[in-house]
Design a protein around this motif. Structure first.
Motif, PDB file in Angstrom:
ATOM      1  N   ARG A  60     -45.005  12.183 -16.564  1.00  0.00           N
ATOM      2  CA  ARG A  60     -43.580  12.449 -16.668  1.00  0.00           C
ATOM      3  C   ARG A  60     -42.749  11.249 -16.200  1.00  0.00           C
ATOM      4  O   ARG A  60     -41.644  11.007 -16.703  1.00  0.00           O
ATOM      5  N   ILE A  61     -43.283  10.489 -15.241  1.00  0.00           N
ATOM      6  CA  ILE A  61     -42.613   9.255 -14.832  1.00  0.00           C
ATOM      7  C   ILE A  61     -42.597   8.263 -15.984  1.00  0.00           C
ATOM      8  O   ILE A  61     -41.576   7.611 -16.261  1.00  0.00           O
ATOM      9  N   VAL A  62     -43.722   8.135 -16.673  1.00  0.00           N
ATOM     10  CA  VAL A  62     -43.823   7.185 -17.786  1.00  0.00           C
ATOM     11  C   VAL A  62     -42.855   7.556 -18.898  1.00  0.00           C
ATOM     12  O   VAL A  62     -42.106   6.709 -19.411  1.00  0.00           O
ATOM     13  N   TYR A  63     -42.835   8.818 -19.285  1.00  0.00           N
ATOM     14  CA  TYR A  63     -41.925   9.241 -20.347  1.00  0.00           C
ATOM     15  C   TYR A  63     -40.478   9.299 -19.850  1.00  0.00           C
ATOM     16  O   TYR A  63     -39.539   9.148 -20.644  1.00  0.00           O
ATOM     17  N   GLY A  64     -40.294   9.521 -18.553  1.00  0.00           N
ATOM     18  CA  GLY A  64     -38.953   9.450 -17.997  1.00  0.00           C
ATOM     19  C   GLY A  64     -38.390   8.045 -18.075  1.00  0.00           C
ATOM     20  O   GLY A  64     -37.186   7.850 -18.281  1.00  0.00           O
ATOM     21  N   ALA A 119     -42.201   2.084 -20.807  1.00  0.00           N
ATOM     22  CA  ALA A 119     -41.440   2.889 -21.754  1.00  0.00           C
ATOM     23  C   ALA A 119     -41.922   2.675 -23.189  1.00  0.00           C
ATOM     24  O   ALA A 119     -42.049   3.624 -23.967  1.00  0.00           O
ATOM     25  N   VAL A 120     -42.192   1.420 -23.539  1.00  0.00           N
ATOM     26  CA  VAL A 120     -42.606   1.101 -24.913  1.00  0.00           C
ATOM     27  C   VAL A 120     -43.976   1.681 -25.229  1.00  0.00           C
ATOM     28  O   VAL A 120     -44.203   2.243 -26.314  1.00  0.00           O
ATOM     29  N   PHE A 121     -44.900   1.562 -24.284  1.00  0.00           N
ATOM     30  CA  PHE A 121     -46.280   1.991 -24.531  1.00  0.00           C
ATOM     31  C   PHE A 121     -46.590   3.325 -23.848  1.00  0.00           C
ATOM     32  O   PHE A 121     -47.740   3.575 -23.470  1.00  0.00           O
ATOM     33  N   ILE A 165     -38.688  -4.989 -13.791  1.00  0.00           N
ATOM     34  CA  ILE A 165     -37.992  -4.525 -14.995  1.00  0.00           C
ATOM     35  C   ILE A 165     -38.913  -4.603 -16.209  1.00  0.00           C
ATOM     36  O   ILE A 165     -38.967  -3.681 -17.030  1.00  0.00           O
ATOM     37  N   ALA A 166     -39.660  -5.715 -16.313  1.00  0.00           N
ATOM     38  CA  ALA A 166     -40.599  -5.853 -17.428  1.00  0.00           C
ATOM     39  C   ALA A 166     -41.666  -4.770 -17.382  1.00  0.00           C
ATOM     40  O   ALA A 166     -42.062  -4.229 -18.427  1.00  0.00           O
ATOM     41  N   LEU A 167     -42.129  -4.432 -16.184  1.00  0.00           N
ATOM     42  CA  LEU A 167     -43.132  -3.379 -16.038  1.00  0.00           C
ATOM     43  C   LEU A 167     -42.604  -2.040 -16.538  1.00  0.00           C
ATOM     44  O   LEU A 167     -43.296  -1.315 -17.270  1.00  0.00           O
ATOM     45  N   ILE A 168     -41.368  -1.697 -16.175  1.00  0.00           N
ATOM     46  CA  ILE A 168     -40.786  -0.430 -16.602  1.00  0.00           C
ATOM     47  C   ILE A 168     -40.544  -0.425 -18.111  1.00  0.00           C
ATOM     48  O   ILE A 168     -40.771   0.584 -18.791  1.00  0.00           O
TER      49      ILE A 168
END
Length: 318
Positions: A109-113, A53-55, A46-49
């Motif tokens: 797209r995964i990162v921004y998703g 999302a933040v960065f 969860i922290a990784l996701i």
């Protein structure tokens, strides 16, 4: 696809002062979670996701591809736009492959998703928590007509076919600011589940001796609610919040899959899964990558919520 979680049983509420004479119950919960490797693994993912999302802008800058950027050299026009190379175009340039037909980078797209999913899920959870606490406390503490009115509204919203309403409303609303619309619509049907539990525990707590003592000492209703009752609901609210987040992540993904959630070209895991339907037979990685990220995130929140519930119960503390 669920709007919120109703399965977990609310943690037992302890008398004020009990924890103070032994130790802080929050420390018990933290210690119990940190000693459990499964809970630690869920927290880590969860922290990784969340960090992803933040960065997101920084991460995609390092990867070298914008989520909206087309790379025609990464697809084969002679094969209908299939990614060039094996495994969906996975390479040193495109770490998770490319989107069939467009060549957009899947990793970007995964990162921004992840950012879209976290914004909607946490926003809906925050609004749901505020509404659930306010209406639950009002109904449980004051009772009478206030309780009857709020209870009837909760029953109506819980019995209403929420998914059909969401599809109907979101399909006619403008695409601008769709993230905020999703937060409001999801929260509209999510708050009664928390409010019902808060109401029930508030009705029980207001009859306890410590509340009667505060009332006899001349404390105002506001003071009793916020200093005597609300602190004893923290464990309940924490568990419900943890269990609500995966429900809202799944709801956003499902609505985007159906085409009424986030609209292209805004990245969304549900939208990526939806667009992979026409390709998964020949490019299975395009379906598996967002599907795996989504499934692991929902599973991590659900398992973590279950561990928090167990640790928050008096018998489960160690």
């Amino acid at each position: 696809m669920t709007l919120s979680s109703t399965g977990p049983t609310a943690p037992a509420v302890s008398e004020p002062g009990t924890a103070a004479t032994t130790s802080d119950p929050r420390r018990h919960v933290v210690r119990a979670l940190l000693r459990d490797p499964v809970a630690v693994a869920c927290l880590g993912y969860i922290a990784l996701i969340v960090l992803m999302a933040v960065f997101a802008p920084l991460i995609v800058r390092v990867s070298g591809w914008d989520p909206y950027e087309f790379d025609q050299s990464a697809i084969d026009p002679d094969l209908g736009g299939m990614p060039a190379g094996s495994w969906g175009g996975i390479s040193g340039s495109h770490w998770l492959g490319v989107e069939p037909g467009s060549g957009r980078d899947v990793f970007a797209r995964i990162v921004y998703g992840a950012r879209s999913s976290m914004l909607i899920a946490f926003g809906a959870t925050l609004l749901t928590t505020v509404l659930g606490m306010v209406f639950g406390l009002l109904a449980g503490y004051f009772g009478g007509r206030i309780d009857m009115l709020i209870s009837r509204v909760m029953e109506f919203l819980m019995a209403f076919p929420a998914l059909i309403f969401m599809i109907a409303v979101l399909s006619v609303l403008p695409a601008d600011d769709r993230q905020y619309l999703l937060v409001m619509v999801i929260s509209l049907f999510g708050w009664p589940y928390l409010a019902r539990i808060v109401r029930g525990q508030t009705m029980s707590l207001k009859e306890r001796e410590f509340v009667e003592a505060a009332r006899a000492s001349g404390a105002s209703r506001t003071a009793i609610v916020f200093t005597e009752i609300l602190p004893n609901l923290r464990s309940t609210i924490l568990v419900m919040v943890t269990m609500a987040v995966p429900g809202y992540i799944g709801t956003e993904a499902g609505l985007s899959f159906l085409g009424v959630g986030l609209v292209p070209p805004t990245p969304s895991w549900g939208q990526m899964i939806s667009s992979s339907v026409n390709w998964y037979a020949v490019v299975p990685t395009y379906f598996l990558v967002p599907g795996t990220f989504l499934a692991l995130l929902v599973l991590s929140f659900m398992v973590l919520g279950d561990h928090i519930r167990t640790a928050a119960e008096p018998g489960g503390r160690s």
